[in-house]
Design a protein around this motif. Structure first.
Motif, mmCIF file in Angstrom:
data_model
loop_
_atom_site.group_PDB
_atom_site.id
_atom_site.type_symbol
_atom_site.label_atom_id
_atom_site.label_comp_id
_atom_site.label_asym_id
_atom_site.label_seq_id
_atom_site.Cartn_x
_atom_site.Cartn_y
_atom_site.Cartn_z
ATOM 1 N N GLN A 77 2.633 9.390 4.836
ATOM 2 C CA GLN A 77 1.788 9.858 5.992
ATOM 3 C C GLN A 77 0.087 10.071 6.292
ATOM 4 N N HIS A 78 -0.190 9.986 4.708
ATOM 5 C CA HIS A 78 -1.399 10.452 4.999
ATOM 6 C C HIS A 78 -2.056 8.879 5.526
ATOM 7 N N VAL A 79 -1.802 7.855 5.010
ATOM 8 C CA VAL A 79 -1.762 6.474 4.969
ATOM 9 C C VAL A 79 -3.315 6.173 5.994
ATOM 10 N N HIS A 109 -12.733 12.572 3.187
ATOM 11 C CA HIS A 109 -12.975 14.071 3.130
ATOM 12 C C HIS A 109 -12.087 14.199 3.557
ATOM 13 N N GLU A 110 -11.057 14.138 3.809
ATOM 14 C CA GLU A 110 -9.651 15.175 4.266
ATOM 15 C C GLU A 110 -9.043 14.640 3.326
ATOM 16 N N PHE A 111 -9.425 14.771 2.235
ATOM 17 C CA PHE A 111 -7.981 14.163 1.060
ATOM 18 C C PHE A 111 -8.402 15.687 0.220
ATOM 19 N N SER A 112 -8.080 16.147 -0.583
ATOM 20 C CA SER A 112 -8.619 17.443 -1.289
ATOM 21 C C SER A 112 -9.218 16.096 -3.118
ATOM 22 N N GLY A 113 -9.628 17.086 -4.207
ATOM 23 C CA GLY A 113 -9.719 16.020 -5.244
ATOM 24 C C GLY A 113 -8.691 15.602 -5.712
ATOM 25 N N VAL A 122 0.926 -1.382 -0.081
ATOM 26 C CA VAL A 122 -0.405 -0.098 -0.096
ATOM 27 C C VAL A 122 0.312 1.362 0.032
ATOM 28 N N LEU A 123 1.807 1.196 1.296
ATOM 29 C CA LEU A 123 2.644 2.388 0.665
ATOM 30 C C LEU A 123 3.142 2.675 -0.698
ATOM 31 N N GLU A 124 3.932 1.296 -0.417
ATOM 32 C CA GLU A 124 4.102 1.767 -2.615
ATOM 33 C C GLU A 124 3.767 2.100 -3.593
ATOM 34 N N LEU A 125 2.390 1.865 -3.281
ATOM 35 C CA LEU A 125 1.636 2.585 -4.557
ATOM 36 C C LEU A 125 0.877 4.370 -3.942
ATOM 37 N N MET A 126 1.011 4.522 -3.346
ATOM 38 C CA MET A 126 0.932 5.501 -2.604
ATOM 39 C C MET A 126 2.444 6.697 -2.839
ATOM 40 N N GLN A 153 -5.712 14.835 -4.915
ATOM 41 C CA GLN A 153 -5.332 13.640 -3.578
ATOM 42 C C GLN A 153 -6.664 12.199 -3.675
ATOM 43 N N ARG A 154 -7.571 13.001 -4.267
ATOM 44 C CA ARG A 154 -8.985 11.560 -3.374
ATOM 45 C C ARG A 154 -8.486 10.645 -5.090
ATOM 46 N N GLN A 155 -8.547 11.594 -6.510
ATOM 47 C CA GLN A 155 -8.244 10.959 -7.723
ATOM 48 C C GLN A 155 -6.874 10.151 -7.304
ATOM 49 N N ARG A 156 -5.849 10.408 -6.681
ATOM 50 C CA ARG A 156 -4.690 9.444 -7.146
ATOM 51 C C ARG A 156 -4.873 8.217 -5.558
ATOM 52 N N VAL A 157 -5.477 9.128 -4.539
ATOM 53 C CA VAL A 157 -6.671 7.449 -4.291
ATOM 54 C C VAL A 157 -6.793 5.966 -5.146
ATOM 55 N N GLY A 158 -7.870 6.895 -5.933
ATOM 56 C CA GLY A 158 -8.192 5.339 -6.594
ATOM 57 C C GLY A 158 -8.019 5.448 -8.221
ATOM 58 N N ILE A 159 -6.860 5.676 -8.253
ATOM 59 C CA ILE A 159 -5.828 5.382 -9.494
ATOM 60 C C ILE A 159 -5.078 4.070 -8.537
#
Length: 219
Positions: free
Chosen positions: A137-139, A144-148, A125-129, A150-156
């Motif tokens: 550090q935001h794992v 709702h605590e991310f920007s738009g 998970v950390l490697e993917l982040m 950043q949320r899209q990066r989580v989705g990717i």
């Protein structure tokens, strides 16, 4: 990946029929990025939903390695999700608000039984982040605590977790500000060296920047 004479129709009121896609023919080549460009309502998102098997064509075939996706059993369709992953348009509604970024990215590894041990999954998970440009550090942050962006990066990162062959991106920057859009485009350019990508967009400039080939959908 090939689409042959794809038609998708939906029932409408008063006995009418809405045709979302009409006789689509295109090829997606391994290791290349295909941009699908067109104005709103021309059937771009409907088409990629059929590719990912969220919808089935009314007629025609979508062939993946020679197999018609509409003919796959439920189990085969589920197994095929490891080969194809989707990044949705809205980076907020596509993420479970009750789960942290780490849990969201870890989930595909559990569902597809790719990594058995929890400590190894957490390491992955950390490697993917890092790969998608998120602060590790935001794992433990919730969506709702991310920007738009950043949320899209989580989705990717979530899509990359299963190491798919094909990544489908349905207007991944349409809900983002210009700076976030530019950064997601940069990330897509980095990813195109490792994956086959289908990028849906209404922005011709974006398609030109990212794609190797472009298909135009018309109303």
């Amino acid at each position: 990946l090939s689409a042959k004479h794809i038609v998708k129709q939906f029932p409408a009121s008063h006995g009418r029929t809405l045709t979302a896609c009409n006789d689509i023919n295109l090829n997606v080549y391994k290791g290349k990025t295909l941009g699908i460009v067109g104005e709103s309502g021309c059937g771009k998102s409907t088409f990629v939903r059929m590719v990912i098997s969220l919808d089935k064509p009314t007629s025609g075939e979508i062939l993946y390695h020679g197999k018609n996706l509409a003919d796959l059993s439920k189990k085969e369709t589920w197994l095929n999700r490891q080969n194809m992953q989707m990044v949705f348009q809205d980076p907020y509604s596509s993420l479970d608000p009750r789960k942290t970024a780490g849990k969201l990215i870890e989930e595909p590894l559990i569902v597809h039984k790719l990594i058995s041990y929890k400590n190894e999954r957490e390491k992955r998970v950390l490697e993917l982040m890092r790969e998608v440009g998120l602060d590790i550090q935001h794992v433990h942050r919730f969506p709702h605590e991310f920007s738009g962006g950043q949320r899209q990066r989580v989705g990717i990162a979530r899509a990359l977790a299963v190491e798919p062959e094909v990544i489908l991106m349905d207007e991944p920057t349409s809900a983002l500000d210009p700076i976030s859009t530019s950064r997601i485009e940069d990330l897509a350019i980095e990813l195109k060296n490792q994956y086959t990508i289908v990028m849906v967009t209404h922005n011709m400039q974006q398609a030109t920047r990212i794609s190797d080939n472009t298909a135009f959908f018309l109303l």
